[in-house]
Design an enzyme around this catalytic site. Structure first.
Site, mmCIF file in Angstrom:
data_model
loop_
_atom_site.group_PDB
_atom_site.id
_atom_site.type_symbol
_atom_site.label_atom_id
_atom_site.label_comp_id
_atom_site.label_asym_id
_atom_site.label_seq_id
_atom_site.Cartn_x
_atom_site.Cartn_y
_atom_site.Cartn_z
ATOM 1 N N GLU A 18 -7.157 3.943 7.886
ATOM 2 C CA GLU A 18 -7.041 5.389 7.630
ATOM 3 C C GLU A 18 -8.297 5.908 6.953
ATOM 4 O O GLU A 18 -8.718 7.043 7.192
ATOM 5 C CB GLU A 18 -5.771 5.669 6.799
ATOM 6 C CG GLU A 18 -4.517 5.513 7.661
ATOM 7 C CD GLU A 18 -3.249 5.172 6.905
ATOM 8 O OE1 GLU A 18 -3.224 5.281 5.667
ATOM 9 O OE2 GLU A 18 -2.268 4.777 7.566
ATOM 10 N N GLU A 26 -5.558 -5.770 10.367
ATOM 11 C CA GLU A 26 -4.644 -4.658 10.610
ATOM 12 C C GLU A 26 -5.042 -3.954 11.906
ATOM 13 O O GLU A 26 -5.911 -3.072 11.895
ATOM 14 C CB GLU A 26 -4.710 -3.649 9.456
ATOM 15 C CG GLU A 26 -4.201 -4.161 8.142
ATOM 16 C CD GLU A 26 -3.540 -3.055 7.313
ATOM 17 O OE1 GLU A 26 -2.437 -3.283 6.833
ATOM 18 O OE2 GLU A 26 -4.120 -1.968 7.187
ATOM 19 N N ASN A 82 0.881 -1.179 0.000
ATOM 20 C CA ASN A 82 0.000 0.000 0.000
ATOM 21 C C ASN A 82 0.916 1.226 0.000
ATOM 22 O O ASN A 82 1.493 1.559 1.035
ATOM 23 C CB ASN A 82 -0.879 -0.038 1.255
ATOM 24 C CG ASN A 82 -1.715 1.217 1.432
ATOM 25 O OD1 ASN A 82 -1.799 2.043 0.523
ATOM 26 N ND2 ASN A 82 -2.329 1.361 2.603
ATOM 27 N N HIS A 96 -9.653 0.274 4.860
ATOM 28 C CA HIS A 96 -8.379 0.542 5.554
ATOM 29 C C HIS A 96 -8.646 1.452 6.755
ATOM 30 O O HIS A 96 -9.510 2.333 6.698
ATOM 31 C CB HIS A 96 -7.393 1.210 4.580
ATOM 32 C CG HIS A 96 -6.008 1.304 5.125
ATOM 33 N ND1 HIS A 96 -5.642 2.298 6.002
ATOM 34 C CD2 HIS A 96 -4.919 0.520 4.942
ATOM 35 C CE1 HIS A 96 -4.363 2.111 6.328
ATOM 36 N NE2 HIS A 96 -3.910 1.043 5.701
ATOM 37 N N SER A 117 2.988 -2.234 10.310
ATOM 38 C CA SER A 117 4.422 -2.142 10.603
ATOM 39 C C SER A 117 5.203 -3.398 10.220
ATOM 40 O O SER A 117 6.097 -3.813 10.952
ATOM 41 C CB SER A 117 4.642 -1.792 12.085
ATOM 42 O OG SER A 117 4.051 -0.548 12.386
ATOM 43 N N LYS A 149 0.167 4.222 -0.238
ATOM 44 C CA LYS A 149 -0.510 5.376 0.395
ATOM 45 C C LYS A 149 -0.332 6.633 -0.460
ATOM 46 O O LYS A 149 -0.128 6.536 -1.669
ATOM 47 C CB LYS A 149 0.012 5.581 1.821
ATOM 48 C CG LYS A 149 -0.022 4.304 2.651
ATOM 49 C CD LYS A 149 -0.025 4.585 4.119
ATOM 50 C CE LYS A 149 0.149 3.311 4.899
ATOM 51 N NZ LYS A 149 -0.143 3.467 6.302
ATOM 52 N N GLY A 161 1.536 2.024 10.956
ATOM 53 C CA GLY A 161 2.352 3.243 10.948
ATOM 54 C C GLY A 161 3.041 3.561 12.260
ATOM 55 O O GLY A 161 3.514 4.673 12.467
HETATM 56 C C1 PEP Z 1 -0.948 -0.064 5.892
HETATM 57 O O1 PEP Z 1 -1.029 1.063 5.470
HETATM 58 O O2 PEP Z 1 -1.811 -0.895 5.566
HETATM 59 C C2 PEP Z 1 0.140 -0.434 6.775
HETATM 60 C C3 PEP Z 1 0.162 -1.626 7.272
HETATM 61 O O3 PEP Z 1 1.107 0.523 7.038
HETATM 62 P P1 PEP Z 1 2.536 0.299 7.745
HETATM 63 O O4 PEP Z 1 3.126 -0.958 7.175
HETATM 64 O O5 PEP Z 1 3.312 1.519 7.380
HETATM 65 O O6 PEP Z 1 2.280 0.183 9.204
#
Ligand code: PEP
Length: 254
Positions: A99, A169, A8, A97, A215, A10, A175
């Site tokens: 976010e 997630e 992703n 997601h 992460s 982003k 993040g």
């Molecule tokens: C994500 O945006 O789905 C995600 C897992 O971000 P990160 O790996 O940066 O934590």
């Protein structure tokens, strides 16, 4: 089942120079590499969908979007439909997601509408769900995840289920560089499999891919994916670095 490795990107790669640099590094890193048991999917910002389907999409890498709308076309300013995704060569979309849920008010009902149209268009949904730290602290993790999944899957048939990849997630791990224990991830995987078995029966539930995201880094893959027996990973920040991203894919291509 092969392992999914989903990137992703982003809202990044803001200039064409950055985009070109990304393509160059990715191409270099891909040279001589074969992936037999890893499905790699990259989800760029929507404005670059066609650049990616033309320059990156191949036998090894598929392309998706980070969000999608639940109508085919019409007066929905700023939205992008599954038809557009399909016509430009994309095959996947991330839906729900954290976010999007957190900053843009995406609800379980919206998630459900989006997944349903994706299924009708024979496209794959990457369905994200997970609890916040407050919910975890209050002992609400399984209740929250159950309702996200039940409501997200409302009126979806067993054949529709085949078009969905599930991605756990935990919001507090996205993040943040904080990751759950392998046991914590495995408990959620078992919970999801149980919900799906009750709703669709074992035959369909066992075929579903359940990924971990939050992460993810090459050095933590054992803890977040291999030890808890996940079917792959959804990678945010590390997917911006093709070297690290493909290292993750290679480690899962076993
Ligand atoms: C994500 O945006 O789905 C995600 C897992 O971000 P990160 O790996 O940066 O934590």
């Amino acid at each position: 089942m092969s392992k999914y490795v989903i990137g992703n990107l982003k809202m990044n790669l803001s200039s064409l120079a950055e985009l070109e640099r990304y393509f160059k590094t990715l191409k270099n890193e891909l040279k001589g590499k074969n992936f037999k048991n890893a499905e790699i999917i990259i989800c760029p910002p929507a404005v670059y969908l066609q650049n990616f389907t033309q320059k990156v999409k191949n036998k090894k890498i598929k392309i998706g979007l980070q969000n999608i709308f639940w109508e085919r076309n019409g007066s929905f300013t700023g939205e992008i439909s599954p038809i557009m995704l399909k016509n430009l060569g994309g095959e996947y979309a991330i839906i729900g997601h954290s976010e999007r849920r957190g900053y843009f008010g995406e609800t379980n009902e919206m998630v459900n509408l989006k997944i349903k149209l994706m299924i009708k268009e024979r496209l794959m949904s990457i369905f994200c769900f997970g609890e916040t730290m407050e919910e975890r602290g209050a002992g609400l993790t399984s209740g929250i995840i159950s309702s996200q999944i039940q409501e997200g899957l409302k009126d979806i048939t067993p054949s529709g289920l085949e078009k969905i990849i599930f991605a756990y997630e935990p919001v507090w791990a996205v993040g943040t560089d904080v990751i759950p224990t392998s046991n914590g991830i495995m408990e959620v995987k078992i919970l999801v499999r149980k919900i799906l078995t009750e709703k669709y029966g074992m035959k369909y539930a066992q075929k579903v891919a359940i990924l971990y995201g939050g992460s993810v880094k090459a050095k933590t893959l054992n803890q977040v994916c291999l030890d808890p027996g996940m079917d792959g990973v959804l990678v945010g920040r590390e997917s911006l670095n093709p070297v690290e991203f493909l290292k993750i894919a290679k480690s899962l291509d076993v």
